[in-house]
Structures are given as C-alpha cells and as structure tokens.
Design a protein around this motif. Structure first.
Motif, mmCIF file in Angstrom:
data_model
loop_
_atom_site.group_PDB
_atom_site.id
_atom_site.type_symbol
_atom_site.label_atom_id
_atom_site.label_comp_id
_atom_site.label_asym_id
_atom_site.label_seq_id
_atom_site.Cartn_x
_atom_site.Cartn_y
_atom_site.Cartn_z
ATOM 1 N N ILE A 156 9.669 -16.680 -36.926
ATOM 2 C CA ILE A 156 10.763 -15.747 -36.635
ATOM 3 C C ILE A 156 10.761 -14.601 -37.634
ATOM 4 O O ILE A 156 10.883 -13.423 -37.264
ATOM 5 C CB ILE A 156 12.115 -16.488 -36.655
ATOM 6 C CG1 ILE A 156 12.176 -17.515 -35.523
ATOM 7 C CG2 ILE A 156 13.274 -15.497 -36.547
ATOM 8 C CD1 ILE A 156 13.379 -18.433 -35.586
ATOM 9 N N GLY A 157 10.613 -14.937 -38.920
ATOM 10 C CA GLY A 157 10.601 -13.900 -39.946
ATOM 11 C C GLY A 157 9.437 -12.945 -39.775
ATOM 12 O O GLY A 157 9.593 -11.728 -39.925
ATOM 13 N N ALA A 158 8.276 -13.486 -39.438
ATOM 14 C CA ALA A 158 7.100 -12.643 -39.236
ATOM 15 C C ALA A 158 7.307 -11.708 -38.051
ATOM 16 O O ALA A 158 6.916 -10.531 -38.095
ATOM 17 C CB ALA A 158 5.863 -13.513 -39.024
ATOM 18 N N TYR A 159 7.940 -12.217 -37.004
ATOM 19 C CA TYR A 159 8.185 -11.381 -35.824
ATOM 20 C C TYR A 159 9.175 -10.260 -36.146
ATOM 21 O O TYR A 159 8.930 -9.086 -35.823
ATOM 22 C CB TYR A 159 8.722 -12.244 -34.688
ATOM 23 C CG TYR A 159 9.125 -11.448 -33.464
ATOM 24 C CD1 TYR A 159 8.165 -10.977 -32.571
ATOM 25 C CD2 TYR A 159 10.463 -11.148 -33.210
ATOM 26 C CE1 TYR A 159 8.528 -10.231 -31.460
ATOM 27 C CE2 TYR A 159 10.836 -10.411 -32.111
ATOM 28 C CZ TYR A 159 9.869 -9.956 -31.233
ATOM 29 O OH TYR A 159 10.236 -9.216 -30.136
ATOM 30 N N GLY A 162 7.649 -7.846 -38.637
ATOM 31 C CA GLY A 162 6.522 -7.163 -38.016
ATOM 32 C C GLY A 162 6.957 -6.100 -37.030
ATOM 33 O O GLY A 162 6.396 -4.992 -36.996
ATOM 34 N N VAL A 163 7.982 -6.412 -36.235
ATOM 35 C CA VAL A 163 8.473 -5.469 -35.224
ATOM 36 C C VAL A 163 9.157 -4.282 -35.868
ATOM 37 O O VAL A 163 8.994 -3.132 -35.442
ATOM 38 C CB VAL A 163 9.426 -6.178 -34.252
ATOM 39 C CG1 VAL A 163 10.162 -5.179 -33.381
ATOM 40 C CG2 VAL A 163 8.646 -7.147 -33.370
ATOM 41 N N THR A 164 9.933 -4.534 -36.920
ATOM 42 C CA THR A 164 10.729 -3.466 -37.519
ATOM 43 C C THR A 164 9.987 -2.665 -38.595
ATOM 44 O O THR A 164 10.249 -1.476 -38.778
ATOM 45 C CB THR A 164 12.010 -4.050 -38.148
ATOM 46 O OG1 THR A 164 11.640 -5.059 -39.114
ATOM 47 C CG2 THR A 164 12.889 -4.673 -37.071
ATOM 48 N N MET A 165 9.054 -3.314 -39.316
ATOM 49 C CA MET A 165 8.415 -2.630 -40.445
ATOM 50 C C MET A 165 6.899 -2.734 -40.448
ATOM 51 O O MET A 165 6.243 -2.174 -41.325
ATOM 52 C CB MET A 165 8.960 -3.202 -41.768
ATOM 53 C CG MET A 165 10.436 -2.943 -41.997
ATOM 54 S SD MET A 165 11.021 -3.668 -43.559
ATOM 55 C CE MET A 165 11.027 -5.415 -43.116
ATOM 56 N N GLY A 166 6.334 -3.464 -39.513
ATOM 57 C CA GLY A 166 4.905 -3.745 -39.555
ATOM 58 C C GLY A 166 4.023 -2.525 -39.363
ATOM 59 O O GLY A 166 4.105 -1.852 -38.329
ATOM 60 N N LYS A 178 -0.580 -8.965 -35.967
ATOM 61 C CA LYS A 178 -0.014 -9.497 -37.210
ATOM 62 C C LYS A 178 -0.187 -8.488 -38.341
ATOM 63 O O LYS A 178 -1.283 -7.982 -38.586
ATOM 64 C CB LYS A 178 -0.656 -10.832 -37.567
ATOM 65 C CG LYS A 178 -0.240 -11.962 -36.623
ATOM 66 C CD LYS A 178 -0.830 -13.282 -37.052
ATOM 67 C CE LYS A 178 -0.288 -14.417 -36.196
ATOM 68 N NZ LYS A 178 -0.587 -14.247 -34.772
ATOM 69 N N SER A 179 0.913 -8.247 -39.044
ATOM 70 C CA SER A 179 0.912 -7.247 -40.115
ATOM 71 C C SER A 179 1.224 -7.899 -41.454
ATOM 72 O O SER A 179 1.746 -9.028 -41.521
ATOM 73 C CB SER A 179 1.962 -6.170 -39.824
ATOM 74 O OG SER A 179 3.269 -6.724 -39.829
ATOM 75 N N LEU A 180 0.918 -7.169 -42.534
ATOM 76 C CA LEU A 180 1.221 -7.642 -43.882
ATOM 77 C C LEU A 180 2.731 -7.780 -44.067
ATOM 78 O O LEU A 180 3.209 -8.747 -44.669
ATOM 79 C CB LEU A 180 0.641 -6.668 -44.912
ATOM 80 C CG LEU A 180 0.927 -6.987 -46.378
ATOM 81 C CD1 LEU A 180 0.330 -8.336 -46.765
ATOM 82 C CD2 LEU A 180 0.376 -5.887 -47.286
ATOM 83 N N GLU A 181 3.464 -6.811 -43.538
ATOM 84 C CA GLU A 181 4.929 -6.863 -43.649
ATOM 85 C C GLU A 181 5.480 -8.092 -42.929
ATOM 86 O O GLU A 181 6.405 -8.758 -43.411
ATOM 87 C CB GLU A 181 5.537 -5.594 -43.061
ATOM 88 C CG GLU A 181 5.209 -4.316 -43.824
ATOM 89 C CD GLU A 181 3.833 -3.743 -43.480
ATOM 90 O OE1 GLU A 181 3.471 -2.723 -44.085
ATOM 91 O OE2 GLU A 181 3.146 -4.318 -42.604
ATOM 92 N N GLY A 182 4.906 -8.393 -41.760
ATOM 93 C CA GLY A 182 5.325 -9.586 -41.026
ATOM 94 C C GLY A 182 5.008 -10.855 -41.798
ATOM 95 O O GLY A 182 5.809 -11.799 -41.819
ATOM 96 N N ALA A 183 3.851 -10.893 -42.439
ATOM 97 C CA ALA A 183 3.464 -12.063 -43.226
ATOM 98 C C ALA A 183 4.436 -12.287 -44.379
ATOM 99 O O ALA A 183 4.843 -13.427 -44.661
ATOM 100 C CB ALA A 183 2.045 -11.892 -43.756
#
Length: 274
Positions: A156-159, A162-166, A178-183
C-alpha cells in the motif's frame, strides 16, 4: 475501472476466506491455506519455468514431489530429518529425469528440468513449510499476521508514494512501474505496521519488531522483483489466473515467501535480544 473492480472483489474474497479459516479453524485452517498455496504455487512455477518441449507429466511429477516435501517437513514431528527430506525431494527430481530420460528431447532438457525443479521446491515447498513453522511457533498466529501486515502495508505504501511522488525507476527492465519513492514509502509503511504489533507482541523488544518491519519490507520488495524476473524470463504477464485482477497465488505471496524466514527466526529467537 473493470480491472479495479475485479481486483477489489477478488481481494475481498481472499480476505474473507483467510478470516473465516482463521476464525473457525485457527492454526489448522491457516495450515490448510498454506498447503493450498504451496500446491497451487508449485503448479504456477512449473507453468512459468518448465518449457513447452518438456513432457506433460513433468509438471505433475514436480507438483507431487513438492506436496510430499511440504507434508514431510511440516507433519513429521522431529526436525532432525528436515534436511534429509529436502535432499530426498532433489533425488526424486533426479530419478524422474533419469528414469524417463527418453521422454525428454536431449540431455540439456533433463538437466534444466532437474535444476528448475530444485529451485521450485525451495520456493514453493520449503519456504511455505517455514511459514507453517512460523504459525506453530509461540504466539505464531500473531507473528503470522504481523508478517502479512508488514508485506501488505508495504504494498500500500509503495503504491501511494509511487503514484503521488514516483519519478526515479528502480529496475525498469524487471518492473517498469516501481519507483525509488514507492520503495521508500513501502518501507515506511512496513515499519509502521510492525510497530503497531508492539502493542500485541508485548514480550518482544521494540527494536526487534522494527527490524522485522524494515528488513521484512525490504525482503518483500525483493521478492516482488524476483517474481517479476521469473515472469519476464518466462514471457508471462501473471503467474496464474486464480485471482482476477491480481493474477496467481505467487503474484500475491511472493513478498510473504521471501520475508517469512526472517519472521520465523524472530518468532523463535527474539528472546536473545530482549
């Protein structure tokens, strides 16, 4: 929108099944679910890694060997023979390859089958047996749900992150979205989920739980990338079709599988750091 609806409905069905099995049958119900995941996961991994030119019986032999391995590892009361059972499963795959060598196209195909079977047995029989061992540890059901919470909170946190800042992709060749921000967001949520269980697992030192949250979340993300690697190499979109909108069983529990040894170790040896 239809995909979102199917994902939501299948997730709710899976959640209701999990809650129902745990509520009515406790550890035995959870064991049944893990057994199902092992068998279904064995079929899915065979579907992905076994090549089209393998004989048809190879998949069924692999699933049966994995089923036997899981049952032996989880039902035999003594742990002294666990390594023997794992080696026995490898020997069984070798026997299938040698005895039925005429059914394979060439020697390389036999070797591929045996080596892929060994990998698949660890992934879909040995590791699920570790999850079962976690469930039957002291306060094992709490640890099991802590494991699930850490992994799914990380998703959930990764999503959300990732959606807002990825922006920066981690491994686009494996998983383009998959993005670093999502990770990072996933690790934050996983750690917070583990912290929440400090109010339930009150005899466990907080640093131990926080370490389980952070490193469990990290292992969960690595497990997700590993599953993506298998699918990319195999040329399939999902490991299976049993969960509409989500894919197969392995698509949902890849992170749980890779993080489970850490939680098993913590559940059984956390007192060393308390």
């Amino acid at each position: 929108m239809p995909n979102l609806i199917s994902r939501t409905l299948s997730a709710l069905v899976a959640l209701f099944i999990l809650i129902g099995m745990v509520y009515f049958f406790a550890e035995k119900g959870t064991y049944a679910l893990i057994l199902f995941a092992s068998v279904r996961g064995s079929y899915e991994i065979a579907r992905m890694v076994f090549k089209a030119h393998y004989p048809k019986f190879a998949t069924y032999a692999f699933v049966l060997i994995n089923l036997a391995t899981f049952l032996l590892l989880t039902l035999v009361p003594t742990k002294d023979f666990q390594m023997f059972f794992i080696l026995l499963s490898f020997a069984a795959s070798v026997v299938v390859g040698i005895v039925f060598h005429k059914k394979f196209n060439d020697l390389q195909t036999i070797f591929d089958y045996v080596s892929q079977s060994a990998f698949g047995t660890i992934y879909t029989a040995v590791i699920p047996a570790i999850v079962s061992g976690l469930v039957y540890s002291q306060k094992g059901m709490y640890w099991f749900f802590c494991l699930l919470a850490v992994i799914f909170a990380g998703d959930i946190g990764a999503y959300l992150f990732g959606v807002t800042m990825g922006n920066k992709k981690v491994a686009p060749s494996l998983s383009p979205k998959k993005s670093l921000e999502g990770a990072i967001g996933g690790l934050i949520f996983s750690t917070l989920a583990a912290y929440a269980f400090s109010f339930i697992l009150t005899d466990v030192a907080l640093p131990v739980l926080l370490a389980c949250g952070f490193f469990g979340g990290l292992l969960g993300q690595i497990g997700d990338f590993f599953e993506s690697l298998i699918k990319r190499v195999s040329g399939v979109k999902d490991s299976g079709t049993i969960m509409p909108g989500h894919g197969g069983v392995l698509d949902r529990i890849d992170g749980v599988l890779l993080a489970s040894p850490l939680f098993y170790f913590a559940a059984n040896y956390h007192s060393l750091w308390s």
